[in-house]
Design a protein around this motif. Sequence first.
Motif, PDB file in Angstrom:
ATOM      1  N   ILE A  81       0.864  -1.263  -0.062  1.00 50.67           N
ATOM      2  CA  ILE A  81      -0.013   0.184   0.130  1.00 50.67           C
ATOM      3  C   ILE A  81       0.904   1.107   0.017  1.00 50.67           C
ATOM      4  N   GLY A  82       0.678   2.255  -1.131  1.00 54.02           N
ATOM      5  CA  GLY A  82       1.481   3.424  -0.998  1.00 54.02           C
ATOM      6  C   GLY A  82       0.353   4.465  -0.190  1.00 54.02           C
ATOM      7  N   LEU A  83       0.879   4.770   0.974  1.00 64.86           N
ATOM      8  CA  LEU A  83       0.014   5.812   1.509  1.00 64.86           C
ATOM      9  C   LEU A  83       0.458   7.101   1.436  1.00 64.86           C
ATOM     10  N   ASP A  84      -0.690   7.772   1.246  1.00 60.46           N
ATOM     11  CA  ASP A  84      -0.533   9.293   1.229  1.00 60.46           C
ATOM     12  C   ASP A  84      -1.042   9.872   2.647  1.00 60.46           C
ATOM     13  N   ILE A  85       0.138  10.355   3.450  1.00 59.52           N
ATOM     14  CA  ILE A  85      -0.565  10.730   5.036  1.00 59.52           C
ATOM     15  C   ILE A  85      -0.224  12.081   4.754  1.00 59.52           C
ATOM     16  N   GLU A  86      -1.263  12.788   4.494  1.00 57.64           N
ATOM     17  CA  GLU A  86      -1.277  14.328   4.485  1.00 57.64           C
ATOM     18  C   GLU A  86      -0.212  15.060   3.873  1.00 57.64           C
ATOM     19  N   GLY A  87       0.187  14.370   2.690  1.00 62.09           N
ATOM     20  CA  GLY A  87       1.069  14.877   1.720  1.00 62.09           C
ATOM     21  C   GLY A  87       2.379  14.081   1.719  1.00 62.09           C
ATOM     22  N   LYS A  88       2.643  13.453   2.845  1.00 59.41           N
ATOM     23  CA  LYS A  88       3.780  12.435   2.933  1.00 59.41           C
ATOM     24  C   LYS A  88       3.562  10.802   2.434  1.00 59.41           C
ATOM     25  N   ASN A  89       4.449  10.422   1.481  1.00 58.32           N
ATOM     26  CA  ASN A  89       4.165   9.236   0.834  1.00 58.32           C
ATOM     27  C   ASN A  89       5.114   8.232   1.908  1.00 58.32           C
ATOM     28  N   GLU A  90       4.233   7.022   2.180  1.00 54.40           N
ATOM     29  CA  GLU A  90       5.099   6.004   2.812  1.00 54.40           C
ATOM     30  C   GLU A  90       4.538   4.614   2.090  1.00 54.40           C
ATOM     31  N   LEU A  91       5.349   3.669   2.010  1.00 57.48           N
ATOM     32  CA  LEU A  91       5.176   2.307   1.551  1.00 57.48           C
ATOM     33  C   LEU A  91       4.975   1.334   2.774  1.00 57.48           C
ATOM     34  N   VAL A  92       3.736   0.605   2.842  1.00 57.20           N
ATOM     35  CA  VAL A  92       3.202  -0.205   4.142  1.00 57.20           C
ATOM     36  C   VAL A  92       2.844  -1.399   3.567  1.00 57.20           C
ATOM     37  N   ILE A  93       2.942  -2.493   4.335  1.00 58.22           N
ATOM     38  CA  ILE A  93       2.039  -3.947   4.031  1.00 58.22           C
ATOM     39  C   ILE A  93       1.375  -4.100   5.307  1.00 58.22           C
ATOM     40  N   PRO A  94       0.334  -4.741   5.381  1.00 56.67           N
ATOM     41  CA  PRO A  94      -0.500  -5.084   6.606  1.00 56.67           C
ATOM     42  C   PRO A  94       0.245  -6.151   7.334  1.00 56.67           C
ATOM     43  N   LYS A  95       0.489  -6.091   8.700  1.00 52.72           N
ATOM     44  CA  LYS A  95       0.952  -6.958   9.396  1.00 52.72           C
ATOM     45  C   LYS A  95      -0.166  -7.841  10.347  1.00 52.72           C
TER      46      LYS A  95
END
Length: 196
Positions: free
Chosen positions: A60-74
């Motif tokens: 998942i490519g998260l856009d957290i209020e303008g900041k981009n992070e890559l995450v996977i569900p744990k």
Amino acid sequence: MAEVKISAEIRNEFGKGAARRVRRAAKVPAVIYGHGTDPVHVVLPGHELMMALKTANVLIGLDIEGKNELVIPKAVQRDPLKGFIEHVDLLLVKRGEKVTVEVPVQTEGELAPGGNLLEHILNALPVEAEATHIPESVTVSIEGLDAGHSILAGDIELPKGTSLAIEADSVVLQVVAAQAEAPAEGEGEAAEGAEG
């Protein structure tokens, strides 16, 4: 594996009441952790998250209020009765980074004739793979296998760049003989009582 884009909002309210308000708004509370950073509490759109989680180990490519992070569900917590998502733990990953995940095991082919049964010792295989190249599943051929056959983790062909995260001699699948029908309960006892 395709990357799913989702927008997230920072969550500042905590506790059961706040979580209920988030869920009533068709959103899901989540925590992002990893890479030695402080956990970040966010709110995700419920429907988009549910659709993304239909794929195991989705990136998942998260856009957290303008900041981009890559995450996977744990870890995904679901309501035990209704099945809707109550909370999600997300792990931060970087492109090129190796992560350990469980990949679903699928089978193809038919067992040898004789009514034998296939027993799944592991429904998912622990593997290590690059975060952006996690296989959706691994497929194992059971064609012609007879009672007594086992498939070990080391027997399973893995995609390039993926390695086992368990011992190679761990049993994943085994074929067991169909059980002969046992006499109905009480039949043997009735015969013994008639003799006495």
